[in-house]
Motif scaffolding. Structure first.
Motif, mmCIF file in Angstrom:
data_model
loop_
_atom_site.group_PDB
_atom_site.id
_atom_site.type_symbol
_atom_site.label_atom_id
_atom_site.label_comp_id
_atom_site.label_asym_id
_atom_site.label_seq_id
_atom_site.Cartn_x
_atom_site.Cartn_y
_atom_site.Cartn_z
ATOM 1 N N ASN A 87 12.837 -10.779 12.817
ATOM 2 C CA ASN A 87 11.771 -10.452 14.100
ATOM 3 C C ASN A 87 12.496 -11.314 15.137
ATOM 4 O OD1 ASN A 87 10.045 -9.024 12.752
ATOM 5 N ND2 ASN A 87 8.529 -10.744 12.583
ATOM 6 N N GLN A 88 13.009 -12.546 14.841
ATOM 7 C CA GLN A 88 13.661 -13.366 15.899
ATOM 8 C C GLN A 88 15.019 -12.793 16.435
ATOM 9 O OE1 GLN A 88 12.473 -16.152 17.816
ATOM 10 N NE2 GLN A 88 14.049 -15.582 18.822
ATOM 11 N N CYS A 89 15.843 -12.224 15.276
ATOM 12 C CA CYS A 89 17.056 -11.715 15.612
ATOM 13 C C CYS A 89 17.043 -10.531 16.377
ATOM 14 C CB CYS A 89 17.792 -11.496 14.084
ATOM 15 S SG CYS A 89 18.355 -12.970 13.595
ATOM 16 N N GLU A 90 15.922 -9.586 16.075
ATOM 17 C CA GLU A 90 15.784 -8.441 16.796
ATOM 18 C C GLU A 90 15.524 -8.615 18.173
ATOM 19 O OE1 GLU A 90 12.793 -6.311 14.306
ATOM 20 O OE2 GLU A 90 14.421 -5.459 13.195
ATOM 21 N N GLU A 91 14.596 -9.829 18.369
ATOM 22 C CA GLU A 91 14.519 -10.055 19.824
ATOM 23 C C GLU A 91 15.576 -10.479 20.564
ATOM 24 O OE1 GLU A 91 11.440 -13.226 20.257
ATOM 25 O OE2 GLU A 91 9.855 -12.128 19.092
ATOM 26 N N TRP A 92 16.754 -11.044 19.862
ATOM 27 C CA TRP A 92 17.903 -11.416 20.686
ATOM 28 C C TRP A 92 18.853 -10.344 20.632
ATOM 29 C CZ3 TRP A 92 18.291 -16.046 16.787
ATOM 30 C CH2 TRP A 92 17.494 -16.929 17.339
ATOM 31 N N GLU A 93 18.769 -9.377 19.597
ATOM 32 C CA GLU A 93 19.846 -8.207 19.637
ATOM 33 C C GLU A 93 18.999 -6.940 19.137
ATOM 34 O OE1 GLU A 93 23.052 -7.953 20.850
ATOM 35 O OE2 GLU A 93 22.839 -9.699 21.494
ATOM 36 N N ASP A 94 18.689 -6.267 19.890
ATOM 37 C CA ASP A 94 17.948 -5.134 19.307
ATOM 38 C C ASP A 94 18.651 -4.034 18.371
ATOM 39 O OD1 ASP A 94 16.092 -4.550 22.462
ATOM 40 O OD2 ASP A 94 16.125 -6.250 20.839
ATOM 41 N N GLN A 112 10.430 -13.472 9.412
ATOM 42 C CA GLN A 112 10.198 -14.225 10.592
ATOM 43 C C GLN A 112 11.724 -14.280 11.194
ATOM 44 O OE1 GLN A 112 7.854 -15.277 12.378
ATOM 45 N NE2 GLN A 112 6.703 -14.329 10.955
#
Length: 78
Positions: free
Chosen positions: A18-25, A15
């Protein structure tokens, strides 16, 4: 640590990923984790597999956070 606890930590880290990838791809490179093929829902995998996945996932997340942090923060007292 029990297998159930490792699976729980694995799910929590997924989780966070997933959240980190939303912020910085592009910052979070998770190839090592993806290559393992172990997901939090892979309950049939061994405890050792989940432990390896947790370490790879944690390593990828922390590398991404370190790459994002370009200058050190000054220490402040409350």
């Amino acid at each position: 640590m029990k297998k159930q606890e490792l699976i729980h930590i694995h799910g929590l880290l997924a989780q966070v990923q997933n959240q980190c990838e939303e912020w910085e791809d592009d910052t979070f490179a998770m190839e090592e984790y993806e290559d393992l093929g172990v997901r939090p829902t892979s309950i049939h995998k061994s405890k050792t597999d989940h432990k390896a996945a947790v370490f790879k996932l944690a390593k990828g997340v922390t590398k991404g956070i370190d790459a994002e942090e370009s200058e050190p923060l000054a220490a402040k007292a409350d």
